[in-house]
Write a protein that holds these residues in place. Structure first.
Motif, PDB file in Angstrom:
ATOM      1  N   GLN A   2       0.810  -1.223   0.000  1.00  0.00           N
ATOM      2  CA  GLN A   2       0.000   0.000   0.000  1.00  0.00           C
ATOM      3  C   GLN A   2       0.843   1.272   0.000  1.00  0.00           C
ATOM      4  O   GLN A   2       0.497   2.266   0.632  1.00  0.00           O
ATOM      5  CB  GLN A   2      -0.957  -0.005   1.205  1.00  0.00           C
TER       6      GLN A   2
ATOM      7  N   PRO B  32      -5.573   0.998  -0.991  1.00  0.00           N
ATOM      8  CA  PRO B  32      -7.003   0.920  -1.308  1.00  0.00           C
ATOM      9  C   PRO B  32      -7.498   2.232  -1.915  1.00  0.00           C
ATOM     10  O   PRO B  32      -7.215   3.316  -1.398  1.00  0.00           O
ATOM     11  CB  PRO B  32      -7.650   0.662   0.059  1.00  0.00           C
ATOM     12  N   GLY B  33      -8.199   2.122  -3.038  1.00  0.00           N
ATOM     13  CA  GLY B  33      -8.675   3.309  -3.736  1.00  0.00           C
ATOM     14  C   GLY B  33      -7.689   3.899  -4.717  1.00  0.00           C
ATOM     15  O   GLY B  33      -8.012   4.845  -5.434  1.00  0.00           O
TER      16      GLY B  33
ATOM     17  N   HIS C 126      -8.113  -7.633  -7.446  1.00  0.00           N
ATOM     18  CA  HIS C 126      -8.782  -6.504  -6.788  1.00  0.00           C
ATOM     19  C   HIS C 126      -8.659  -5.200  -7.581  1.00  0.00           C
ATOM     20  O   HIS C 126      -8.642  -4.117  -6.993  1.00  0.00           O
ATOM     21  CB  HIS C 126      -8.228  -6.315  -5.372  1.00  0.00           C
TER      22      HIS C 126
ATOM     23  N   SER D 230     -10.952  -1.769  -2.013  1.00  0.00           N
ATOM     24  CA  SER D 230     -10.597  -1.711  -0.592  1.00  0.00           C
ATOM     25  C   SER D 230     -10.504  -3.111  -0.009  1.00  0.00           C
ATOM     26  O   SER D 230     -11.148  -4.042  -0.480  1.00  0.00           O
ATOM     27  CB  SER D 230     -11.658  -0.918   0.163  1.00  0.00           C
TER      28      SER D 230
END
Length: 247
Positions: free
Chosen positions: A101, A131-132, A172, A247
């Protein structure tokens, strides 16, 4: 698990890629990202996505160079990017030297089709994306469009669009927008002539491409026309994708 590989492949695709791109980048100058049709999108994303990574840009980065992390296996490309203010690392896409991340904007154009283990490559891109985060990708489509050009430039596969979407979802990555992409000439005669020179007179062909054809291609680029989701892919040889890390 099956992949969309071509009927005939090189015994060592890594060596093919290394030789081709070392030769290509050794006799060219850095092309700054502002010159590509991706710049309007990228520049707007970069304003709000300050933790940035681009994988495998060679001498043609698309993200702003200053302050961006760049990973490549080409010494000439990494030296040029570092001189322009980039933060560089030598590593393969399957082993990115960053913590989970770490980035809000990740870019890997024309990369996943060159590596044998695309699952590992996308797993790493997804792992280092927060995430995002936005993840920008491009890749060639339709195995039936395979030509000697794919062999010469070190492609390992072309993707069926539905299987590409499934592959991204497994890691993802959700497609938000896409566009028809690529700078390959539409003229089949011009492509055939280029492949003939690459096969028989590679140093001359690369010099002509770097000094004449690439600048011409930059001037003739069409605007990047993004559409929601996956663009209609019938007859499309390459696609550009704007993905979001779930996420």
């Amino acid at each position: 698990m099956t992949h969309d590989t071509a009927p005939q492949q090189h015994s060592d695709i890594g060596d093919v890629n290394q030789r081709f791109y070392d030769g290509l980048w050794a006799d060219t100058r850095l092309v700054h990202p502002e010159r590509f049709n991706t710049w309007s999108l990228v520049s707007s994303l970069a304003e709000s996505h300050t933790r940035r990574l681009e994988v495998g840009p060679g001498m043609r980065p698309r993200l702003p160079i200053a302050g961006t992390h760049f990973v490549d296996i080409s010494p000439p490309a990494l030296a040029a990017l570092e001189s322009a203010g980039g933060i560089t690392h030598t590593a393969p896409i399957s082993a990115l030297p960053y913590a989970d991340q770490s980035f809000d904007l990740v870019c890997a154009l024309d990369i996943v089709e060159h590596v044998e283990d695309d699952e590992a490559a996308l797993a790493e891109l997804s792992r280092v994306a927060a995430p995002g985060a936005r993840v920008l990708l491009s890749t060639p489509l339709h195995p039936e469009y395979w030509t000697p050009f794919d062999d010469i430039v070190g492609h390992y596969r072309r993707y069926e669009p539905a299987k590409l979407t499934q592959l991204l979802e497994r890691h993802h990555l959700q497609i938000e927008q896409s566009a028809i992409f690529g700078m390959k000439p539409k003229s089949s005669r011009l492509n055939d002539l280029g492949m003939w020179f690459l096969q028989r007179h590679r140093p001359v062909a690369m010099k002509v491409y770097n000094r004449f054809l690439m600048p011409l291609g930059l001037r003739l680029q069409k605007p990047l026309e993004l559409t929601p989701g996956m663009v209609a892919t019938d007859g499309v040889e390459e696609v550009f994708l704007v993905c979001r890390r779930a996420s």
